[in-house]
Each structure stands twice: as C-alpha cells, then as structure tokens.
Design a protein around this motif. Structure first.
Motif, PDB file in Angstrom:
ATOM      1  N   ASP A 407       0.906  -1.229  -0.069  1.00 21.19           N
ATOM      2  CA  ASP A 407      -0.095   0.052   0.014  1.00 21.19           C
ATOM      3  C   ASP A 407       0.808   1.096   0.040  1.00 21.19           C
ATOM      4  O   ASP A 407       1.670   1.406   1.157  1.00 21.19           O
ATOM      5  CB  ASP A 407      -0.920  -0.137   1.306  1.00 21.19           C
ATOM      6  CG  ASP A 407      -1.882   1.242   1.386  1.00 21.19           C
ATOM      7  OD1 ASP A 407      -1.476   2.181   1.016  1.00 21.19           O
ATOM      8  OD2 ASP A 407      -3.102   0.939   1.429  1.00 21.19           O
ATOM      9  N   PRO A 408       0.793   2.261  -1.124  1.00 22.80           N
ATOM     10  CA  PRO A 408       1.686   3.251  -1.235  1.00 22.80           C
ATOM     11  C   PRO A 408       1.593   4.248   0.038  1.00 22.80           C
ATOM     12  O   PRO A 408       2.571   4.796   0.603  1.00 22.80           O
ATOM     13  CB  PRO A 408       1.290   3.876  -2.699  1.00 22.80           C
ATOM     14  CG  PRO A 408       0.025   3.414  -2.880  1.00 22.80           C
ATOM     15  CD  PRO A 408      -0.152   1.931  -2.229  1.00 22.80           C
ATOM     16  N   THR A 409       0.222   4.483   0.341  1.00 24.40           N
ATOM     17  CA  THR A 409       0.095   5.317   1.479  1.00 24.40           C
ATOM     18  C   THR A 409       0.938   4.803   2.885  1.00 24.40           C
ATOM     19  O   THR A 409       1.386   5.394   3.569  1.00 24.40           O
ATOM     20  CB  THR A 409      -1.284   5.693   1.606  1.00 24.40           C
ATOM     21  OG1 THR A 409      -1.945   6.128   0.552  1.00 24.40           O
ATOM     22  CG2 THR A 409      -1.623   6.522   2.979  1.00 24.40           C
ATOM     23  N   GLU A 410       0.709   3.642   3.226  1.00 24.88           N
ATOM     24  CA  GLU A 410       1.147   2.957   4.248  1.00 24.88           C
ATOM     25  C   GLU A 410       2.687   2.973   4.313  1.00 24.88           C
ATOM     26  O   GLU A 410       3.343   3.373   5.272  1.00 24.88           O
ATOM     27  CB  GLU A 410       0.657   1.636   4.611  1.00 24.88           C
ATOM     28  CG  GLU A 410       1.185   1.135   5.885  1.00 24.88           C
ATOM     29  CD  GLU A 410       0.195  -0.444   6.115  1.00 24.88           C
ATOM     30  OE1 GLU A 410       0.773  -0.887   7.103  1.00 24.88           O
ATOM     31  OE2 GLU A 410      -0.321  -0.964   5.265  1.00 24.88           O
ATOM     32  N   SER A 411       3.370   2.667   3.080  1.00 26.95           N
ATOM     33  CA  SER A 411       4.624   2.586   2.895  1.00 26.95           C
ATOM     34  C   SER A 411       5.258   3.877   3.071  1.00 26.95           C
ATOM     35  O   SER A 411       6.385   4.169   3.831  1.00 26.95           O
ATOM     36  CB  SER A 411       5.156   2.002   1.587  1.00 26.95           C
ATOM     37  OG  SER A 411       4.622   0.709   1.696  1.00 26.95           O
ATOM     38  N   GLN A 412       4.588   4.944   2.550  1.00 20.39           N
ATOM     39  CA  GLN A 412       4.953   6.422   2.732  1.00 20.39           C
ATOM     40  C   GLN A 412       5.020   6.907   4.138  1.00 20.39           C
ATOM     41  O   GLN A 412       5.812   7.471   4.746  1.00 20.39           O
ATOM     42  CB  GLN A 412       4.000   7.300   1.802  1.00 20.39           C
ATOM     43  CG  GLN A 412       4.601   8.633   1.827  1.00 20.39           C
ATOM     44  CD  GLN A 412       3.571   9.742   1.082  1.00 20.39           C
ATOM     45  OE1 GLN A 412       3.423   9.296  -0.178  1.00 20.39           O
ATOM     46  NE2 GLN A 412       2.715  10.561   1.830  1.00 20.39           N
ATOM     47  N   GLN A 413       3.939   6.569   4.901  1.00 15.79           N
ATOM     48  CA  GLN A 413       3.780   6.905   6.178  1.00 15.79           C
ATOM     49  C   GLN A 413       5.004   6.270   6.979  1.00 15.79           C
ATOM     50  O   GLN A 413       5.368   6.647   7.849  1.00 15.79           O
ATOM     51  CB  GLN A 413       2.377   6.393   6.853  1.00 15.79           C
ATOM     52  CG  GLN A 413       2.124   6.626   8.412  1.00 15.79           C
ATOM     53  CD  GLN A 413       0.590   6.455   8.581  1.00 15.79           C
ATOM     54  OE1 GLN A 413       0.067   5.715   8.077  1.00 15.79           O
ATOM     55  NE2 GLN A 413       0.094   7.260   9.748  1.00 15.79           N
ATOM     56  N   ALA A 414       5.129   4.820   6.716  1.00 11.69           N
ATOM     57  CA  ALA A 414       6.050   4.051   7.266  1.00 11.69           C
ATOM     58  C   ALA A 414       7.614   4.886   7.309  1.00 11.69           C
ATOM     59  O   ALA A 414       8.383   5.002   8.222  1.00 11.69           O
ATOM     60  CB  ALA A 414       6.200   2.527   7.025  1.00 11.69           C
ATOM     61  N   ALA A 415       7.954   5.225   5.909  1.00  8.43           N
ATOM     62  CA  ALA A 415       9.051   5.777   5.416  1.00  8.43           C
ATOM     63  C   ALA A 415       9.550   6.946   6.346  1.00  8.43           C
ATOM     64  O   ALA A 415      10.427   7.300   7.062  1.00  8.43           O
ATOM     65  CB  ALA A 415       9.410   5.834   4.024  1.00  8.43           C
ATOM     66  N   ALA A 416       8.315   7.945   6.319  1.00 10.94           N
ATOM     67  CA  ALA A 416       8.603   9.100   7.074  1.00 10.94           C
ATOM     68  C   ALA A 416       8.675   9.056   8.623  1.00 10.94           C
ATOM     69  O   ALA A 416       9.325   9.526   9.329  1.00 10.94           O
ATOM     70  CB  ALA A 416       7.201  10.036   6.816  1.00 10.94           C
ATOM     71  N   GLY A 417       8.096   8.015   9.110  1.00 10.99           N
ATOM     72  CA  GLY A 417       8.081   7.638  10.513  1.00 10.99           C
ATOM     73  C   GLY A 417       9.616   7.402  11.091  1.00 10.99           C
ATOM     74  O   GLY A 417       9.843   7.259  12.267  1.00 10.99           O
ATOM     75  N   VAL A 418      10.422   6.738  10.095  1.00 10.06           N
ATOM     76  CA  VAL A 418      11.812   6.582  10.441  1.00 10.06           C
ATOM     77  C   VAL A 418      12.314   7.748  10.979  1.00 10.06           C
ATOM     78  O   VAL A 418      13.108   7.695  12.089  1.00 10.06           O
ATOM     79  CB  VAL A 418      12.580   6.123   9.167  1.00 10.06           C
ATOM     80  CG1 VAL A 418      13.893   6.048   9.477  1.00 10.06           C
ATOM     81  CG2 VAL A 418      12.257   4.925   8.569  1.00 10.06           C
ATOM     82  N   ASN A 419      12.371   9.004  10.353  1.00  5.35           N
ATOM     83  CA  ASN A 419      12.868  10.393  10.851  1.00  5.35           C
ATOM     84  C   ASN A 419      12.235  10.546  12.340  1.00  5.35           C
ATOM     85  O   ASN A 419      12.935  11.070  13.148  1.00  5.35           O
ATOM     86  CB  ASN A 419      12.661  11.434  10.078  1.00  5.35           C
ATOM     87  CG  ASN A 419      13.095  12.667  10.446  1.00  5.35           C
ATOM     88  OD1 ASN A 419      14.422  12.834  10.566  1.00  5.35           O
ATOM     89  ND2 ASN A 419      12.489  13.706  10.525  1.00  5.35           N
ATOM     90  N   THR A 420      10.791  10.378  12.621  1.00  6.56           N
ATOM     91  CA  THR A 420      10.388  10.478  13.880  1.00  6.56           C
ATOM     92  C   THR A 420      11.120   9.791  14.939  1.00  6.56           C
ATOM     93  O   THR A 420      11.406  10.157  16.074  1.00  6.56           O
ATOM     94  CB  THR A 420       8.880  10.329  13.693  1.00  6.56           C
ATOM     95  OG1 THR A 420       8.299  11.446  12.831  1.00  6.56           O
ATOM     96  CG2 THR A 420       8.141  10.732  15.142  1.00  6.56           C
ATOM     97  N   VAL A 421      11.175   8.496  14.523  1.00  7.70           N
ATOM     98  CA  VAL A 421      11.759   7.543  15.351  1.00  7.70           C
ATOM     99  C   VAL A 421      13.111   7.953  15.858  1.00  7.70           C
ATOM    100  O   VAL A 421      13.607   7.947  16.893  1.00  7.70           O
ATOM    101  CB  VAL A 421      11.573   6.182  15.026  1.00  7.70           C
ATOM    102  CG1 VAL A 421      12.611   5.047  15.754  1.00  7.70           C
ATOM    103  CG2 VAL A 421      10.176   5.734  14.902  1.00  7.70           C
TER     104      VAL A 421
END
Length: 480
Positions: A407-421
């Motif tokens: 799912d592109p939306t979920e993968s995009q959200q997961a990728a952006a979450g790396v920086n938050t983490v």
C-alpha cells in the motif's frame, strides 16, 4: 520524470545497474541533490549553531536561555517530522520541499537579525519546523521518486550528509565566530535554503502516482500532543543536569510515550502506520532496531569534552574526535549500500551492533589519565569502528521499513516515521547520556567510563533487537 503536468509518470528507471552511476545519472541526479542537500543543510545547521552560540550570547545576551537554542529546535523538528506523510499526500514532493525550505530559510533570517535571545529562539523554532520536514522528506521522497534498487544507495548518500555536516558545521561556525560575524552564518543558511528550493522546482515532481492516489487523513492530534510533550520533557531533562528533576522528567517522558503507544493502538488518526504496535507486528521491531542504534549515536555529544579533559586535545582535535563516530557511520553506510544479497544483508544487520558494542567498550577501556598519542589514536579508530557499526546496520533497516507494505500510503507513512523515531531516540539518548555522565562523576574518568560502557550495553541491546527482528517471517522470506 515529467515536470510538464501535475502528475509524474511511472517511477523512473535510471539504468540497468544498481551502482552509484545510476544514482547520479541524468534522471536521478536532480532529486538526489535535493534530498541529500536538505539533509546536509539540517546537519550543518546542528553543528554550526553549537559553534556560534557563545558568540551570539556574548553580543545579544540570554545566557540563561543558552541550552534552549537546541531544545526548541529539536521539539519543533519532532512536531513536523510527524506530519511528513500528510504534507506529501496533500501537497506533493515539490511543494512539500518548498514549505520545508521556506520555514527553514525564514528561521535562518530571523536568527540573522535577532536583537535578543528570545527572538533568536523564535528563529530556531522556525528552523526546527522546516528541519523536521527536510529530514523526514528525504526518507519518504526516496521511496516515491527512486526505483527500489536505488533505495540503499540513496540512503547511504543521505547518511554521508551527516558526516559532512559534522565536519563542515563546526569549521564553518568557527570561521564566522572567529571574525565576529556569527550572523553571516545564519544568512548563509538562508541563501542555501533558497538555492535548494530553486533546484527543487526543476528536479522534484509536483505529484507522483503515490501522492496523487490518496487524500490526507485526519491529523493525529492526541498522538502529536503526547509525543511532543514527551520530547519536551526529555529535552529539558537533558539540560537541567543530574538532579531529582531530571529523573522525574525522564519518568514523565516515558509515561507520555506509553500514552502515545496506547493512542496509536486505538486506531483512528495515527502518526505511524496502522498495526505498528499490535502483537506480531514486523514494523515495530524495525523501528526498534533503528531507535536503539540512533540512541547509541548520541554518545558523540560528550566525546569532545572527554578528548580535552582526559586526552589533553586542542578544541579542534577534540572536535575531530567527536566527529570520528559520524565519519565511521557515513563511510560504512556508503560502502554497505551496494549489498543486496539477503544473506549478506542479514550479516550486516547483526554485525553492526556487534561493532558498536566492541568499538565503544574498547574506547572506554582506554580512557586513562595522561593518554599517550598511540592511545589517543586508538580512540579515533575504535570510535570510527563503533560509528561504522551504526551505519552498516541502519542502511539495511531503513529500506526494510520503506518496503514494508504494498500500500503506497502505508509505506510512505512508514518511511516518514523513520525520521520521527530517530529524532525521539536522539532526545532520549541525549538525556540518558547526561544522566550517565552525572552519575559517573564528579571525576571525568568515571563519567567517561560509565557512559562508554553503558552505551556498549545499548549496543548489545541493539543486537538482541536485530536478532528478534530477523526472526520474523517477513524478513526471513524476502531478506529485506
């Protein structure tokens, strides 16, 4: 990729190989320069500001607010890092970069002309808002505009930008401070922001198939508030020194993070992808692997102090000692970004934490008064090894997060979450480092040894997390 319409074509294929030539080929060169330049701008700013602050305070006052210059920046960065995926979904890559660079450039201008420390802090806040987006956009945009086979190369280059920032930032800040022109350094950051924004106009698509096929979800207000408060608490804890207040603030931050996890599990609007904190989740272990490695990197904040006080190094030499960890990280990330075989990838993910633990433990064992030149040379080598462990492991965990879902939306959200983490982990890691240094004192040797051995243990924890993550079925199946 076409820039003539509001929606880009298929994700570009830039060659038949997967090496650096493809990454800097005609089709990929522009986007690579934008996201790498954005991260470099963020990294240089972090280290440059540290060098400039004493000169700024001498001119405009506000010594009592000194520590808040970094705290405000970090808190603001965390806030916008949690909004990266929604910003991309709503505005697309090009406008998202304009927003990030606009905020960062505006903050730099405010700092340039700040007459008092409170105004400078306002500028730092704006810089942080833009910086959080810049760092997070790099992870998400790599996934959106680069073919999957170039993700590791792109992430390796992005990691190298931190090493560059660790060298260029202090040197540049020192030069401006030496000539009493600290305001000029912030002005230079504003000019660089404008330059990257102009490049983004040509290099970044207005939209991509991923960003155009979805609509922004509700803003996760509760999660945002809880995580922001947690970051604020731990950031304040890192600057108040060893005290009951520090321990209480860290405890409050832990409680707030638990509240964040509960809010995310309840569903609705979320910062991280749905299911991250559910039982059996693969993604939580990937994020934990990134988080623990990010925590180990925060040891570098005290390395220059130990270099001067224990090794008798000059300020420049001590600064280079602190940078050795980042250099190891950058070099290893670049060298390991070409590894794609599943077996080799698994080895790198496990070997990285081992190098972190061995490097930090070895460095700490050599922390003795009156260090001879040979011993000091070994400090550099062992810290480089520890940094290499961080880089070689992270460059393989991050693509795994980016490809977690079809799912592109979920993968995009997961990728952006790396920086938050990473940002949250850096905040907690800085507070933990301050706590260990305080407990190990008052002798500087005791502080150095407790911090070094303590973070070597964190490296062992990173190995445990990595092993657990690799036992998940998803990772065993595809090697990612």
């Amino acid at each position: 990729m076409s820039q003539k319409s509001s929606t880009a074509g298929p994700r570009p294929e830039v060659g038949d190989g997967d090496g650096w030539r493809d990454l800097f080929g005609p089709a990929a060169r522009g986007p690579v320069t934008v996201f790498a330049g954005g991260v470099a701008l963020y990294a240089i700013n972090v280290y440059l500001t540290t060098s400039l602050l004493p000169s700024a305070v001498a001119e405009i006052g506000g010594l009592e607010l000194y520590a808040w210059a970094m705290t405000v920046f970090l808190i603001a960065s965390v806030i916008t890092s949690m909004l990266v995926s929604r910003t991309l979904t709503r505005f697309g890559p090009r406008t998202s970069y304009w927003i990030a660079l606009g905020l960062f450039g505006a903050g730099s201008l405010v700092a340039t002309f700040a007459p008092t420390m409170p105004v400078l802090l306002a500028g730092r806040g704006l810089q942080g808002l833009g910086g959080g987006l810049l760092a997070g956009l790099a992870f998400a945009v790599i996934r959106m505009v680069q073919p999957e086979r170039l993700w590791k190369r792109s992430l390796g280059l992005t990691s190298a930008m931190w090493g560059i920032g660790n060298v260029v930032g202090p040197v540049l800040g020192g030069i401006f401070a030496q000539f009493g022109a600290w305001r000029g350094a912030f002005l230079l950051l504003a000019i660089c922001s404008a330059g990257i924004a102009l490049l983004a106009k040509r290099a970044m698509p207005a939209r991509t198939p991923d960003s155009g096929s979805t609509t922004p979800g509700r803003v996760p207000t509760l999660s945002l508030v809880l995580l922001t408060l947690a970051t604020t608490a731990v950031s304040i804890a890192s600057v108040v020194g060893l005290s009951v207040i520090m321990v209480v603030l860290i405890a409050v931050a832990v409680i707030l993070v638990i509240g964040f996890v509960v809010a995310e599990r309840r569903g609705g609007a979320q910062v991280l992808p749905a299911g991250t904190f559910r039982r059996g989740s693969v993604l939580i272990w990937l994020y934990l692997a990134v988080a623990v490695l990010a925590i180990t990197s925060t040891v570098e904040a005290f390395l220059p102090l130990f270099g001067q006080r224990i090794g008798g190094l000059s300020p420049l030499g001590a600064g280079l000692l602190g940078a050795s960890l980042s250099w190891g990280w950058s070099v290893a990330a670049i060298l390991n970004s070409g590894i794609s075989r599943p077996a080799a990838t698994r080895v790198a993910r496990l070997a990285g934490p081992i190098l972190v633990a061995v490097g930090l433990a070895g460095y700490t064992a050599l922390q003795l008064e009156g260090a001879a030149p040979v011993r000091i040379g070994l400090w550099f080598v062992l810290l480089f090894v520890a940094g290499a462990g961080i880089g070689m492991s992270l460059v393989h965990w991050m693509p795994a997060v980016m490809s977690i879902s079809a799912d592109p939306t979920e993968s995009q959200q997961a990728a952006a979450g790396v920086n938050t983490v990473q940002l949250i982990s850096n905040a907690f890691g800085s507070a933990l480092a301050g706590l260990l240094v305080g407990i190990g004192g008052p002798a500087i040797i005791g502080s150095a040894q407790l911090l070094g051995y303590g973070y070597a243990v964190v490296g062992v924890l990173a190995l445990v997390v990595a092993a657990r993550a690799l036992r998940t079925r998803a990772l065993r199946t595809d090697g990612k």
